[in-house]
Design an enzyme around this catalytic site. Structure first.
Site, PDB file in Angstrom:
ATOM      1  N   GLU A 106      63.540  73.030  58.691  1.00  0.00           N
ATOM      2  CA  GLU A 106      63.847  73.056  60.064  1.00  0.00           C
ATOM      3  C   GLU A 106      63.691  71.177  60.317  1.00  0.00           C
ATOM      4  O   GLU A 106      62.496  71.419  61.639  1.00  0.00           O
ATOM      5  CB  GLU A 106      63.224  73.690  60.945  1.00  0.00           C
ATOM      6  CG  GLU A 106      63.641  75.423  59.987  1.00  0.00           C
ATOM      7  CD  GLU A 106      63.487  76.249  60.549  1.00  0.00           C
ATOM      8  OE1 GLU A 106      63.934  77.828  61.043  1.00  0.00           O
ATOM      9  OE2 GLU A 106      61.702  76.245  62.139  1.00  0.00           O
ATOM     10  N   GLU A 127      67.884  81.643  55.261  1.00  0.00           N
ATOM     11  CA  GLU A 127      66.354  82.644  56.506  1.00  0.00           C
ATOM     12  C   GLU A 127      67.110  82.970  57.682  1.00  0.00           C
ATOM     13  O   GLU A 127      68.227  83.046  58.667  1.00  0.00           O
ATOM     14  CB  GLU A 127      65.691  81.591  57.256  1.00  0.00           C
ATOM     15  CG  GLU A 127      64.631  81.038  57.155  1.00  0.00           C
ATOM     16  CD  GLU A 127      63.661  80.189  57.130  1.00  0.00           C
ATOM     17  OE1 GLU A 127      63.842  80.419  58.402  1.00  0.00           O
ATOM     18  OE2 GLU A 127      63.513  79.739  57.138  1.00  0.00           O
TER      19      GLU A 127
END
Length: 692
Positions: A152, A308
């Site tokens: 991320e 995710e």
């Protein structure tokens, strides 16, 4: 580009696996349960820098060796992470100059991830050294399917204001502008006498009096994207020296404002996205669909990975609502319908410690005697039945323009209204299209859009001349364009385009805007169809007669539109621009350009007094434009049913509380094997996938 996925067959299924959080006896249970659930791929090693390099230059791979060997024995493939999103405590202590500094000049403390400066040379050297050690050791491991660089990017350290970052920003500006005069011209520094005599005079935007140069802020955001991209490329290239398997990182497309993902897409071998449902939304599945469409679009239409999402509640929203029965299945299969070749979760087993211990998981705290676990096993079976979907593409006839730089600039302070929000109009148009059962691609404003029947431009405050000319050619060549207010206003440096608004779009829209009239908080204006004007009277300039149809409501915005080739199809019924055009149509060449001068609502439900098929507002207008552009879509369906065609497969997802029947469908229902002849009935909250 290496191929994806490196799996024997079917759709990838699994999630983040963090066995280092558990004693080794739990690992055996993990792999047994993975086999039971049908898991094929897990992400490992994302946050274990301090475990595999407990001191600088000292490596301990024993635990990771055993984990990868165990996964291989169990037939589960590994997406191996480089754990560089969370440098260990020894790194922060040894290299204090690498610490993140916020816009207030405060040094950010440790105890969390992403607490480093993205421009730090010490971080660059340490992360490359660690990645090289991992790649050289595991490149040939039989469990390995792909590489997962970092985690991320830009989650908490989107930009840093330390002296190292300031020097790096000035170097970036020298490369971009060459000499300081070019920078002054681009930034318009004569305003307020802010002219720079040298690049060394430039300070990154931090705490300052209000009214900071917006071009400075834009360039600092661009620089920050480049800093993160440089870190990704460095690690990716280190991996590629030893391995030809795919390399990616998990992006946060649609949920991160600060990263320009059009620029990230060419750098990864497969686009991978994280998405978490916003449980506070009225219809969160529509935002999910939008995120999935945007991810597929960033991937250039190729299959992508859902890296995710959650089985139930997350841990970081103000109120973390659990998913309703069937919602996790609908969420997962909606991503597959819109192009994902993977369904992955954060995480495999719920954590006992740390900030995310109340985040749901595939194996929840309650263990296997839970509804979540039973749903996880059932979803694995569904995905095995859908193995043939892998690799198929989604085709769309409508494109929506999305530009991260316009997102940034529109939401700086001192715009005409605080209610001007980039996603507000994007999501309004997207919701109306979703409820019309129209599949959407997203595009950069300079992309080739000739394949689309309709292009929608909801929030393009920044629009370069090259992009405007691209859209002009598209309309003249037979395309149909729909533009919302306050688009085409400034160039890439946030400088107003010369002449009246909407600057870069005046010619293609056939109009100009004499005055902007933002509305007061909660104020509305009426919008109604334009009538037939007497000969010689400019449409929309005065009275209207012969109106038909319903009255709509506009919020946020009104403006004084002057047509110059366009004609009014809706007018303001009241407010500061009463009697003047609210919606226009301009026939140009072989195509048409439409303009909407207020915030019409999607209007998902009929207003009182309207019939069941009357929805005055943005949806009604869009239906008119879609018909004009000959965009195909099913008729007669409830607007709670999601309809997506992926290759030869039709996905039908019923988000309503009643069964829905879709006519004109024949084939085989893949989830239950039943034949479908002429129509498919989808139960309330259910999903059907028909191989046509």
């Amino acid at each position: 580009m290496p191929g994806y996925p490196v799996l024997p067959e079917g759709l990838a299924y699994g999630g983040d696996y963090n066995p280092e959080q558990w004693p080794e006896e739990v690992w055996q249970e993990d792999v047994r349960l993975m086999r039971e659930a049908g898991v094929t791929l897990v992400t490992v090693g994302v946050f274990n820098w301090g475990l595999i390099e407990p001191a600088e230059g000292e490596y301990d791979f024993d635990r990771l060796d055993r984990i990868l060997d165990l996964l291989h024995t169990a037939g589960v493939r590994a997406d191996l992470g480089t754990p560089t999103a969370s440098p260990p405590a020894w790194f922060r202590r040894r290299y204090p100059g690498s610490r993140l500094v916020d816009a207030d000049g405060r040094v950010v403390g440790g105890g969390s991830r992403h607490s480093f400066c993205p421009s730090s040379p010490d971080y660059a050297a340490a992360s490359e050294r660690l990645t090289t050690a991992l790649a050289s050791r595991y490149a040939g491991h039989p469990a390995l399917a792909m590489w997962h660089v970092h985690n991320e990017y830009g989650w908490a350290n989107q930009h840093c204001h330390c002296p190292v970052s300031a020097d790096a920003f000035r170097a970036w500006l020298r490369d971009r502008y060459g000499e300081v005069g070019a920078l002054n011209d681009a930034w318009g520094t004569t305003f307020w006498g802010l002219t720079y005599g040298s690049f060394d005079d430039v300070e990154p935007p931090s705490v300052a009096p209000v009214g900071l140069l917006t071009a400075l802020r834009l360039d600092f955001l661009r620089f920050s994207v480049d800093a993160h991209l440089a870190n990704y490329r460095r690690e990716r290239d280190a991996v590629r020296r030893f391995s030809d398997l795919p390399v990616t990182t998990n992006l946060m497309i649609a949920n991160s404002k600060d990263m320009d993902y059009w620029r990230w897409a060419p750098e990864v071998d497969v686009v991978a996205n994280n998405h978490y449902l916003d449980s506070a939304r009225r219809d969160p599945h529509i935002e999910l669909a939008m995120a999935a469409d945007l991810t597929r679009s960033v991937a250039g239409g190729r299959p992508w990975m859902l890296m995710e999402h959650s089985t139930g509640a997350v841990n970081w929203q103000p109120r973390n609502l659990a998913k309703r029965p069937g919602e996790m299945r609908r969420n997962s299969l909606a991503h597959v319908a819109r192009g994902s070749d993977a369904v992955m979760f954060f995480q495999w087993r719920a954590s006992r410690h740390g900030a995310e211990k109340f985040h749901s998981a595939m194996v929840p705290h309650g263990g296997t005697d839970t509804a979540i676990w039973r749903d996880v096993v059932a979803l694995g079976a569904d995905l095995r039945r859908l193995a043939g979907v892998r690799g198929a593409r989604v085709r769309a006839e409508v494109a929506v323009v999305w530009d991260w730089e316009a997102y940034w600039a529109l939401e700086f302070e001192w715009r005409p209204s605080v209610d001007l929000r980039f996603r507000e109009r994007i999501e309004a148009f997207y919701e109306a299209l979703w409820r019309e059962h129209v599949t959407v691609d997203f595009v950069h404003p300079e992309a080739d859009v000739t394949a689309y029947k309709l292009v929608v431009l909801p929030s393009s405050y920044i629009l370069a001349e090259t992009a405007a000319k691209n859209l002009h050619r598209y309309v003249e060549g037979g395309g149909h364009l729909m533009v919302s207010y306050f688009s085409g206003i400034v160039d890439e440096h946030d400088a107003i385009h010369p002449g009246p608004h909407p600057g870069a779009l005046r010619e293609v829209l056939g109009l100009s805007v004499e005055e902007l009239h933002p509305l007061a908080e909660a104020a509305t204006v009426g919008v109604e169809p334009a009538g037939v004007e007497p000969d010689g009277v400019e449409p929309g300039a005065g009275r209207t007669v012969g109106r038909t149809g319903g009255r709509a409501v506009g919020r946020i915005w009104s403006e004084r539109v002057r047509v110059a080739g366009a004609r009014a199809v809706r007018v303001f019924a009241d407010g500061p621009d009463a009697g003047h055009p609210a919606v226009t149509r301009h026939d140009l060449g072989a195509g048409t350009a439409w303009y909407v001068a207020t915030a019409l609502d999607p209007a998902p439900d009929p207003a009182p007094g309207d019939g069941p098929d009357r929805r005055p507002g943005l949806r009604e207008l869009l239906a008119e434009v879609l018909d004009h552009a000959h965009v195909s879509r099913p008729a007669g369906l409830p607007d709670t049913v999601e309809v997506v065609r992926r290759g030869g497969h039709l996905f039908l997802i019923n988000h309503g509380d009643r069964p829905a029947t879709v006519e004109g469908v024949s084939g085989t229902s893949l989830l239950d094997g039943a034949p479908v002849t002429g129509a498919a009935t989808v139960p309330a909250g259910g999903v059907a996938v028909i191989r046509m």
